[in-house]
Write a protein that holds these residues in place. Structure first.
Motif: not given
Ligand SMILES: [Zn+2]
Length: 299
Positions: A182-204
């Motif tokens: 729901d909107e409240a949970t999304f705003r407080s717990e989900i929306m600010a979570a960033r994408t992630f990756g691994f350094a070796h994958e970024v190179e590839e």
């Protein structure tokens, strides 16, 4: 459940604009969101393309590539990628109808989360429309499996989500989130979570000509057993929260919020789109439902 207890469609009030670089092309793009009429859904427009149909209405079938991000295409072959974080914001904030104009091949990655898109929509404002909101009510379980990845939709009287990931690095390990979408949970717990990756994958990816716009400004990057970002994480279990954010966006290509429970294990965009297509292929497993508005509690 999104968006609010009136169970009506919503659009934005006024246009709002944001600009940034695409994570794969590294190209600077400008994005504007505008109001749209009831029942029209979310439509992306590639304003840099003028020699053929540049409108790409979002649907489960419009998704053509979901390996690294969610890419959509129209009948004229016009494509747009990385729509998932904005789609998640639309879903959580209950926006059914909007036109999104973009002057390049992918949406800006911004900070790698949905937070800047939520701020964009907050600036645009929200307007209730007359049409009742359609929900996709899950009637029978649907499950897709791809190796050790899986995703499922189960009957439930609200939109719930459980996501689990497991990575060998101690930086991530085993993480689970289980929450009501729901909107409240999304705003407080989900929306600010960033994408992630691994350094070796970024190179590839860079060698393959991708991730040109990727940086520590728009992703959490893990190298072995540590995080390269000097600021560290924004919240505990940021990784699995971002996977849930992606799943909300990936499912919203259906054009309506889910009335059901999603369960994902290591699922990425490709598995989520497989689930969307499996759902569309099984008309007995779901139906469109309208919910009656609930009277406000008085006193
Ligand atoms: Zn993502």
């Amino acid at each position: 459940m999104p968006p609010s207890l009136d169970h009506l469609e919503r659009t934005v009030v006024a246009p709002a604009i944001i600009a940034g670089v695409g994570v794969h092309t590294g190209q600077r793009v400008r994005l504007s969101v505008r109001p749209a009429s009831s029942g029209s859904g979310i439509t992306f427009v590639r304003s840099d393309i003028t020699d053929r149909d540049n409108r790409i209405p979002v649907s489960g079938e419009a998704v053509i590539d979901a390996r690294l991000n969610t890419m959509i295409e129209n009948a004229a072959g016009v494509r747009l990628s990385t729509i998932e974080h904005l789609m998640a914001a639309f879903c959580a904030l209950g926006v059914s109808n909007a036109v999104v104009e973009v002057d390049g091949p992918e949406l800006p990655i911004l900070d790698g989360s949905a937070l800047p898109f939520v701020q964009l929509l907050d600036r645009a404002g929200f307007r209730r429309q007359e049409a009742p909101l359609r929900y996709i009510e899950i009637l029978q379980p649907i499950r897709v499996v791809d190796g050790d990845k899986s995703a499922a939709l189960l009957p439930c009287d609200r939109y719930e989500m459980r996501f689990e990931i497991d990575f060998p690095t101690p930086v991530i390990g085993n993480q689970v989130v289980d929450f009501v979408v729901d909107e409240a949970t999304f705003r407080s717990e989900i929306m600010a979570a960033r994408t992630f990756g691994f350094a070796h994958e970024v190179e590839e990816l860079r060698r393959a000509g991708l991730a040109r716009g990727g940086s520590l400004e728009n992703a959490v990057v893990i190298d072995g057993d540590h995080i390269l970002n000097p600021e560290g994480l924004r919240m505990e279990r940021e990784f699995v929260r971002h996977k849930a954010l992606d799943a909300i966006g990936d499912l919203y290509v259906l054009g309506a919020p889910i009335l059901g429970r999603y369960e994902g294990v290591r699922a990425g965009h490709a598995v989520n789109n497989k689930l969307v297509r499996a759902l569309l292929a099984q008309p007995n497993a779901w139906r469109e439902t309208i919910l009656a508005p609930q009277l406000a509690q008085v006193g």
